[in-house]
Scaffold this motif. Structure first.
Motif, PDB file in Angstrom:
ATOM      1  N   GLU A 119     108.663  57.625  67.453  1.00 23.67           N
ATOM      2  CA  GLU A 119     107.900  57.555  65.999  1.00 23.67           C
ATOM      3  C   GLU A 119     106.905  59.015  66.011  1.00 23.67           C
ATOM      4  N   LEU A 120     106.699  59.241  68.058  1.00 29.73           N
ATOM      5  CA  LEU A 120     106.336  60.402  67.685  1.00 29.73           C
ATOM      6  C   LEU A 120     106.767  61.710  67.510  1.00 29.73           C
ATOM      7  N   LEU A 121     108.147  61.664  68.579  1.00 33.10           N
ATOM      8  CA  LEU A 121     109.082  62.659  67.470  1.00 33.10           C
ATOM      9  C   LEU A 121     109.572  62.669  66.474  1.00 33.10           C
ATOM     10  N   GLU A 122     109.843  61.446  66.132  1.00 36.79           N
ATOM     11  CA  GLU A 122     110.700  61.804  64.083  1.00 36.79           C
ATOM     12  C   GLU A 122     109.121  62.278  63.475  1.00 36.79           C
ATOM     13  N   GLU A 123     107.876  61.703  63.977  1.00 40.23           N
ATOM     14  CA  GLU A 123     107.032  62.151  62.967  1.00 40.23           C
ATOM     15  C   GLU A 123     105.861  63.657  62.922  1.00 40.23           C
ATOM     16  N   THR A 124     106.233  63.676  64.089  1.00 36.34           N
ATOM     17  CA  THR A 124     105.201  64.924  64.521  1.00 36.34           C
ATOM     18  C   THR A 124     106.746  65.849  64.750  1.00 36.34           C
ATOM     19  N   GLY A 125     107.883  66.109  65.933  1.00 37.62           N
ATOM     20  CA  GLY A 125     108.732  66.595  66.302  1.00 37.62           C
ATOM     21  C   GLY A 125     107.666  67.120  67.713  1.00 37.62           C
ATOM     22  N   TYR A 126     106.565  65.817  68.087  1.00 35.02           N
ATOM     23  CA  TYR A 126     106.215  65.988  68.943  1.00 35.02           C
ATOM     24  C   TYR A 126     107.343  65.254  70.772  1.00 35.02           C
ATOM     25  N   SER A 127     107.140  65.780  72.203  1.00 34.63           N
ATOM     26  CA  SER A 127     108.324  65.062  73.419  1.00 34.63           C
ATOM     27  C   SER A 127     106.824  65.109  74.168  1.00 34.63           C
ATOM     28  N   ALA A 128     107.420  63.661  74.751  1.00 33.86           N
ATOM     29  CA  ALA A 128     105.808  64.176  75.993  1.00 33.86           C
ATOM     30  C   ALA A 128     106.358  63.428  77.279  1.00 33.86           C
ATOM     31  N   ARG A 129     105.450  64.418  78.183  1.00 35.07           N
ATOM     32  CA  ARG A 129     105.920  64.846  79.923  1.00 35.07           C
ATOM     33  C   ARG A 129     105.331  62.803  80.279  1.00 35.07           C
ATOM     34  N   GLU A 130     104.017  63.001  79.885  1.00 35.49           N
ATOM     35  CA  GLU A 130     103.402  61.911  80.689  1.00 35.49           C
ATOM     36  C   GLU A 130     103.630  60.740  79.268  1.00 35.49           C
ATOM     37  N   TRP A 131     103.310  59.288  79.538  1.00 32.43           N
ATOM     38  CA  TRP A 131     103.206  58.150  78.904  1.00 32.43           C
ATOM     39  C   TRP A 131     101.740  57.171  79.383  1.00 32.43           C
ATOM     40  N   ALA A 132     101.075  56.943  78.911  1.00 31.78           N
ATOM     41  CA  ALA A 132     100.133  55.886  79.718  1.00 31.78           C
ATOM     42  C   ALA A 132      99.975  54.356  78.784  1.00 31.78           C
ATOM     43  N   TRP A 133     100.215  53.714  78.322  1.00 32.94           N
ATOM     44  CA  TRP A 133      99.922  52.603  77.744  1.00 32.94           C
ATOM     45  C   TRP A 133      98.373  52.011  77.757  1.00 32.94           C
ATOM     46  N   ALA A 134      97.632  51.595  76.614  1.00 35.38           N
ATOM     47  CA  ALA A 134      96.569  50.925  77.234  1.00 35.38           C
ATOM     48  C   ALA A 134      95.591  50.219  76.443  1.00 35.38           C
ATOM     49  N   GLY A 135      96.439  49.475  75.301  1.00 36.96           N
ATOM     50  CA  GLY A 135      96.067  48.574  74.892  1.00 36.96           C
ATOM     51  C   GLY A 135      96.777  48.485  73.571  1.00 36.96           C
ATOM     52  N   ARG A 136      95.787  46.824  72.570  1.00 37.57           N
ATOM     53  CA  ARG A 136      96.143  46.424  71.682  1.00 37.57           C
ATOM     54  C   ARG A 136      95.672  46.137  71.189  1.00 37.57           C
ATOM     55  N   LEU A 137      95.899  45.862  69.476  1.00 38.38           N
ATOM     56  CA  LEU A 137      94.830  45.809  68.625  1.00 38.38           C
ATOM     57  C   LEU A 137      95.760  45.154  67.118  1.00 38.38           C
ATOM     58  N   ALA A 138      95.054  43.571  66.576  1.00 38.91           N
ATOM     59  CA  ALA A 138      95.523  43.176  65.768  1.00 38.91           C
ATOM     60  C   ALA A 138      94.456  43.828  64.162  1.00 38.91           C
ATOM     61  N   PRO A 139      95.688  44.208  63.387  1.00 38.09           N
ATOM     62  CA  PRO A 139      94.483  45.417  62.332  1.00 38.09           C
ATOM     63  C   PRO A 139      93.959  43.903  61.142  1.00 38.09           C
ATOM     64  N   THR A 140      95.019  43.169  61.190  1.00 39.72           N
ATOM     65  CA  THR A 140      94.282  42.396  59.921  1.00 39.72           C
ATOM     66  C   THR A 140      94.972  40.647  60.551  1.00 39.72           C
ATOM     67  N   ILE A 141      93.875  40.087  61.427  1.00 34.72           N
ATOM     68  CA  ILE A 141      94.083  39.196  61.954  1.00 34.72           C
ATOM     69  C   ILE A 141      93.582  37.992  60.360  1.00 34.72           C
ATOM     70  N   ALA A 142      92.623  38.079  59.751  1.00 26.18           N
ATOM     71  CA  ALA A 142      92.883  36.520  58.441  1.00 26.18           C
ATOM     72  C   ALA A 142      94.454  36.596  57.834  1.00 26.18           C
ATOM     73  N   TYR A 143      95.371  37.866  57.759  1.00 28.06           N
ATOM     74  CA  TYR A 143      96.314  37.683  56.627  1.00 28.06           C
ATOM     75  C   TYR A 143      97.943  38.641  57.668  1.00 28.06           C
ATOM     76  N   SER A 144      98.202  38.512  58.763  1.00 29.85           N
ATOM     77  CA  SER A 144      99.052  38.927  59.352  1.00 29.85           C
ATOM     78  C   SER A 144      98.913  38.876  61.042  1.00 29.85           C
ATOM     79  N   ASP A 145      99.941  38.885  61.332  1.00 29.11           N
ATOM     80  CA  ASP A 145     100.025  38.584  63.065  1.00 29.11           C
ATOM     81  C   ASP A 145     100.263  39.679  63.687  1.00 29.11           C
ATOM     82  N   GLU A 146     100.599  40.861  62.821  1.00 33.12           N
ATOM     83  CA  GLU A 146     100.881  42.261  63.307  1.00 33.12           C
ATOM     84  C   GLU A 146     100.080  42.106  64.445  1.00 33.12           C
TER      85      GLU A 146
END
Length: 199
Positions: free
Chosen positions: A96-123
């Protein structure tokens, strides 16, 4: 959920398909409430998504401006996108980073997870940080139109405060960014080859 939450738990009884569209999958579940009565719950099934907080060498972050039809407005957002079937979270973030922005990255870090719409989606959305960005060419999907720009963390915080940024995932991303930069929420960085695991 712990046993202490049994007085809150709903028990699924049956499911009805409401809509299977190109993007949305809506179901209606019948559940038994803690009181023993039955109720229905309509919600969107979602495969999950990622959001990328890209840190540029000059201290700015990578953002996008994109028109969102349901809101009838252009939104400021961190790059993000939906997981393909069976796709690894980090692979999706890199794609997604490459497709949308053209950037690639040398380092990555997972931070956490969020549930944006808990009342009407399991996303759920996995939050990734990326640094050591290298600019390349964007690979936007057909029908995808967005502007890529950069801003300082202070500018982003001001937009969150003023209401210019109202996108839920970006607000949460700004919170993560603030705490990471302050040193309160440390990240475990790894090179692209090392592939840090999502929680």
């Amino acid at each position: 959920m712990s046993d202490a939450d049994t007085h809150l738990r709903e028990t699924p009884l049956r499911r009805e398909e409401v809509l299977q569209g190109h993007f949305l999958h809506v179901v209606r579940d019948t559940v038994r409430l803690p009181s023993g009565q039955e109720a229905t719950r309509e919600y969107v099934l979602h495969p999950g998504a990622v959001m990328v907080i890209g840190l540029l060498d000059d201290g700015q972050v990578v953002l996008e401006r994109q028109y969102r039809h349901p809101m009838r407005d252009v939104m400021i957002e961190f790059p993000a996108g939906k997981l393909d079937a069976g796709e690894d979270s980090l692979v999706c973030a890199q794609r997604e980073l490459l497709e949308e922005t053209g950037y690639s990255a040398r380092e990555w870090a997972w931070a956490g997870r969020l549930a944006p719409t808990i009342a009407y989606s399991d996303e759920t959305i996995d939050i990734w940080f990326a640094r050591g960005l290298v600019q390349g060419e964007r690979q936007l999907d057909d029908g995808e139109f967005l502007d890529v720009f950069s801003a300082t963390p202070a500018e982003l915080q001001a937009w969150c405060r003023s209401g210019e940024v109202i996108d839920c995932k970006t607000l949460v991303g700004a919170l993560w960014l603030q705490n990471v930069l302050r040193g309160d929420w440390p990240l475990a960085w790894a090179s692209t080859a090392a592939q840090p695991a999502a929680g």
